[in-house]
Design a protein around this motif. Structure first.
Motif, mmCIF file in Angstrom:
data_model
loop_
_atom_site.group_PDB
_atom_site.id
_atom_site.type_symbol
_atom_site.label_atom_id
_atom_site.label_comp_id
_atom_site.label_asym_id
_atom_site.label_seq_id
_atom_site.Cartn_x
_atom_site.Cartn_y
_atom_site.Cartn_z
ATOM 1 N N ALA A 46 0.903 -0.946 -0.021
ATOM 2 C CA ALA A 46 -0.541 -0.061 0.142
ATOM 3 C C ALA A 46 1.228 0.834 0.124
ATOM 4 O O ALA A 46 2.383 1.035 0.344
ATOM 5 C CB ALA A 46 -1.437 0.552 1.414
ATOM 6 N N VAL A 47 0.180 2.335 -0.291
ATOM 7 C CA VAL A 47 1.074 3.346 -0.575
ATOM 8 C C VAL A 47 -0.779 4.751 0.519
ATOM 9 O O VAL A 47 -1.344 4.697 -0.040
ATOM 10 C CB VAL A 47 1.656 4.399 -1.766
ATOM 11 N N PHE A 48 0.296 5.197 1.088
ATOM 12 C CA PHE A 48 -0.474 6.058 2.138
ATOM 13 C C PHE A 48 -0.212 7.680 2.507
ATOM 14 O O PHE A 48 1.132 7.545 1.908
ATOM 15 C CB PHE A 48 -0.898 6.002 3.397
ATOM 16 N N SER A 49 -0.530 8.275 2.148
ATOM 17 C CA SER A 49 -0.340 10.403 1.559
ATOM 18 C C SER A 49 -1.298 10.961 2.056
ATOM 19 O O SER A 49 -2.485 10.607 2.126
ATOM 20 C CB SER A 49 0.265 10.470 0.584
ATOM 21 N N GLY A 50 -0.912 11.834 3.305
ATOM 22 C CA GLY A 50 -2.020 12.692 3.576
ATOM 23 C C GLY A 50 -1.049 13.378 5.075
ATOM 24 O O GLY A 50 0.302 13.243 4.659
ATOM 25 N N GLN A 51 -1.936 13.482 6.087
ATOM 26 C CA GLN A 51 -1.693 14.938 7.119
ATOM 27 C C GLN A 51 -0.077 13.345 7.692
ATOM 28 O O GLN A 51 -0.667 12.874 7.990
ATOM 29 C CB GLN A 51 -2.262 15.346 7.996
ATOM 30 N N ALA A 52 0.862 13.905 7.966
ATOM 31 C CA ALA A 52 1.868 12.798 8.853
ATOM 32 C C ALA A 52 1.493 12.703 9.808
ATOM 33 O O ALA A 52 1.811 11.173 10.293
ATOM 34 C CB ALA A 52 3.568 13.522 9.414
ATOM 35 N N ALA A 53 0.754 12.621 10.521
ATOM 36 C CA ALA A 53 0.041 12.243 11.857
ATOM 37 C C ALA A 53 -0.612 11.320 11.700
ATOM 38 O O ALA A 53 -1.340 10.415 12.184
ATOM 39 C CB ALA A 53 -0.518 12.929 13.125
ATOM 40 N N THR A 54 -1.642 11.340 10.704
ATOM 41 C CA THR A 54 -3.124 10.600 9.896
ATOM 42 C C THR A 54 -2.259 9.506 9.131
ATOM 43 O O THR A 54 -2.106 8.131 9.501
ATOM 44 C CB THR A 54 -3.527 10.913 8.873
ATOM 45 N N VAL A 55 -1.404 9.515 9.004
ATOM 46 C CA VAL A 55 -0.268 8.397 7.601
ATOM 47 C C VAL A 55 0.499 7.404 9.087
ATOM 48 O O VAL A 55 0.235 6.448 8.918
ATOM 49 C CB VAL A 55 0.808 8.532 7.269
ATOM 50 N N ASP A 56 1.037 8.245 9.993
ATOM 51 C CA ASP A 56 1.424 7.316 11.165
ATOM 52 C C ASP A 56 0.259 6.270 12.178
ATOM 53 O O ASP A 56 1.018 4.891 12.178
ATOM 54 C CB ASP A 56 1.981 8.427 11.852
ATOM 55 N N ALA A 57 -0.744 7.189 12.345
ATOM 56 C CA ALA A 57 -1.464 6.142 12.661
ATOM 57 C C ALA A 57 -2.203 5.045 11.793
ATOM 58 O O ALA A 57 -3.436 3.804 12.529
ATOM 59 C CB ALA A 57 -2.841 7.566 13.311
ATOM 60 N N MET A 58 -2.353 6.194 10.879
ATOM 61 C CA MET A 58 -2.639 4.094 9.681
ATOM 62 C C MET A 58 -1.530 3.246 9.213
ATOM 63 O O MET A 58 -2.047 2.020 9.807
ATOM 64 C CB MET A 58 -2.606 5.123 8.169
ATOM 65 N N VAL A 59 -0.360 3.355 9.140
ATOM 66 C CA VAL A 59 0.188 2.752 9.129
ATOM 67 C C VAL A 59 0.818 1.942 11.120
ATOM 68 O O VAL A 59 0.524 0.628 10.222
ATOM 69 C CB VAL A 59 1.501 3.054 9.219
#
Length: 93
Positions: A46-59
């Motif tokens: 997967a590739v996730f792109s967005g606000q840093a904190a949101t990406v970190d939470a998704m990972v």
């Protein structure tokens, strides 16, 4: 706020358990761009792109996944180019 993009490889029992659909639902709910797909080696990419904190939470959430998944590892690498548009499910590679 800074935009962050990561490329993620997830291994374990992550195919045939709704992992791609769960990932897409979670990413959309979090307002992320990017994509998810199965790999022929049995993993999910997967590739996730967005606000840093949101990406970190998704990972971090990928370590759990849907109820039937048994995630062994989540490996994330930074990407320079941000993904844009709606989150999507891509064909298996």
């Amino acid at each position: 706020m800074a935009v962050r993009t990561v490329h993620v490889m997830i291994s374990g029992r992550v195919q045939g358990v709704g992992y791609r659909a769960w990932t897409a639902d979670e990413a959309v709910a979090r307002g992320l761009s990017g994509w998810v797909r199965n790999r022929r080696d049995g993993g999910v990419e997967a590739v996730f792109s967005g606000q840093a904190a949101t990406v970190d939470a998704m990972v971090a959430a990928c370590s759990g996944g849907p109820p039937l998944a048994a995630v062994r590892a989540v490996d994330a690498e930074e990407r320079e180019l941000a993904e844009e548009g709606a989150f999507r499910v891509l064909p298996t590679v």
